[in-house]
Design an enzyme around this catalytic site. Structure first.
Site, PDB file in Angstrom:
ATOM      1  N   ASP A  39       0.842  -1.190   0.000  1.00 15.09           N
ATOM      2  CA  ASP A  39       0.000   0.000   0.000  1.00 15.09           C
ATOM      3  C   ASP A  39       0.884   1.249   0.000  1.00 15.09           C
ATOM      4  O   ASP A  39       1.887   1.317   0.727  1.00 15.09           O
ATOM      5  CB  ASP A  39      -0.908   0.001   1.229  1.00 15.09           C
ATOM      6  CG  ASP A  39      -1.992   1.060   1.137  1.00 15.09           C
ATOM      7  OD1 ASP A  39      -3.047   0.755   0.555  1.00 15.09           O
ATOM      8  OD2 ASP A  39      -1.764   2.181   1.627  1.00 15.09           O
ATOM      9  N   ASP A  55      -1.934   8.624 -11.058  1.00 19.03           N
ATOM     10  CA  ASP A  55      -1.884   7.510 -12.019  1.00 19.03           C
ATOM     11  C   ASP A  55      -0.455   7.220 -12.450  1.00 19.03           C
ATOM     12  O   ASP A  55      -0.064   6.057 -12.634  1.00 19.03           O
ATOM     13  CB  ASP A  55      -2.736   7.839 -13.246  1.00 19.03           C
ATOM     14  CG  ASP A  55      -4.232   7.805 -12.943  1.00 19.03           C
ATOM     15  OD1 ASP A  55      -4.599   7.300 -11.859  1.00 19.03           O
ATOM     16  OD2 ASP A  55      -5.017   8.290 -13.784  1.00 19.03           O
ATOM     17  N   GLU A  84      -4.817   2.209  -4.382  1.00 18.17           N
ATOM     18  CA  GLU A  84      -3.344   2.232  -4.321  1.00 18.17           C
ATOM     19  C   GLU A  84      -2.790   0.956  -3.696  1.00 18.17           C
ATOM     20  O   GLU A  84      -1.644   0.925  -3.233  1.00 18.17           O
ATOM     21  CB  GLU A  84      -2.880   3.455  -3.516  1.00 18.17           C
ATOM     22  CG  GLU A  84      -3.186   3.413  -2.028  1.00 18.17           C
ATOM     23  CD  GLU A  84      -4.570   3.950  -1.670  1.00 18.17           C
ATOM     24  OE1 GLU A  84      -4.764   4.315  -0.497  1.00 18.17           O
ATOM     25  OE2 GLU A  84      -5.442   3.996  -2.554  1.00 18.17           O
TER      26      GLU A  84
END
Length: 361
Positions: free
Chosen positions: A235, A252, A278
């Site tokens: 993460d 992105d 994410e």
């Protein structure tokens, strides 16, 4: 003449139907040629030989001659698989021709064998100087027809009957060859399209990694077969601030760059996927927890050192929190992922930018 056309139509229908079902096992095979693996060429030879044999067994008998579309099967085998596939197909066709030959009447069998051998030699020589194009396929088909016409003449009683049968033979072999070539080309395009759509359905559109569906299917496969594995849940720390600072386009870019980093750091047998947002998952078959934690640490350090670049902004860094667990810590893969997620939560609660392996303590 009409009856011969009707019988040829039946022969043609048998050819196309056989092609459709017989070549299904090769639908995922890359472009087939004389340079393909020997196993692929053997399969092509067996398939074409089976089709050629069926065509011979359902051929038209006319003045001692056996008229059918075996030449199309033979040329197709030569064209795609070279002499290996062609040799197997030739053997099957000659064997079928022998079965339908009455005892003591071997002229047709001998001529059929000579035609097959001559075409095999010619095709082997021609392929050295030709590319794998439709023109080359037609050339081989034309050569085969040219070799067959003298045999057809010797087996017919009169010149007029020869002309009659030659006309039907040429037209149907050219038509059958053209349709076969186009059919196989379109069949391959269809299979490639279906395969592409299947891959897209299992791929994350932004990162080109495995998506959640593929990850879940792989975990179910591990459960079904009892495979040992470890899992990392990765993460990005404070990803919301990345989006707030650089916009969603900048976020992105970070996700794509991180996906490349994860693939680069992970072993070849690993499956790297985006679980959502994410969060990423790395499935590591046959890897114990300690090694998975070490790999997670390698990934964490590599990410911390990487310069992320977006638009005209100065290069920046992001850090990762990673949770790890292994299959011996849960009865199902779902439980293992849950334990890795608990470890990820612990990493975030104790300062972030760290790797935590699941512990029962």
């Amino acid at each position: 003449m009409l009856s011969q056309f009707n019988q040829f139509l039946l022969n043609f229908s048998l050819l196309i139907t056989s092609l459709l079902f017989a070549f299904l096992p090769l639908r995922h095979t890359e472009r087939i040629s004389a340079d393909s693996p020997i196993r692929t060429r053997l399969v092509v030879g067996l398939i074409a030989g089976l089709i050629g044999g069926l065509l011979v067994l359902n051929s038209i008998t006319y003045d001692g001659a056996k008229i059918d579309l075996r030449l199309v099967a033979l040329v197709t085998a030569y064209y795609y698989g070279g002499w290996v596939s062609g040799g197997i197909t030739m053997t099957a066709i000659i064997g079928a021709r022998f079965l339908v030959t009455p005892p003591g009447v071997y002229e047709g069998l001998i001529l059929a064998t000579l035609i097959c051998l001559a075409l095999l030699v010619t095709a082997s020589i021609y392929r050295r100087f030709a590319a794998q194009t439709f023109k080359d396929y037609l050339v081989l088909l034309g050569v085969g027809i040219g070799y067959s016409l003298p045999a057809l003449y010797l087996l017919t009683d009169t010149f007029m009957r020869f002309l009659e049968m030659a006309f039907v033979y040429i037209i149907f072999n050219l038509f059958g060859g053209y349709v076969t070539y186009r059919f196989l080309q379109e069949l391959r395009k269809h299979f490639q399209f279906v395969q592409t759509q299947q891959e897209l359905a299992l791929t994350d559109g932004l990162t080109n990694l495995a998506n959640r569906r593929r990850l879940d299917e792989t975990l179910a496969h591990y459960d079904q077969h009892g495979y040992a594995f470890s899992v990392l849940i990765v993460d990005i720390d404070f990803f919301k601030s990345v989006n707030d600072t650089y916009g969603h386009d900048g976020g992105d870019v970070v996700l794509r760059q991180l996906s490349h980093l994860l693939q680069h750091c992970s072993p070849d047998e690993a499956l790297v996927g985006r679980y959502g947002g994410e969060e990423f998952v790395v499935l590591l078959p046959d890897m114990p927890l300690k090694e998975a934690v070490r790999l997670g640490e390698t990934i964490r350090l590599a990410c911390a050192d990487q310069h992320f670049v977006f638009s005209t902004y100065p290069a920046f860094h992001v850090t990762l929190s990673i949770g790890a667990a292994s299959s011996d810590q849960g009865e199902t893969s779902f439980e293992v992922v849950q334990k890795a997620d608990q470890s990820l939560y612990q990493a975030k609660q104790t300062g972030r930018n760290k790797v935590v392996g699941y512990s029962e303590e």
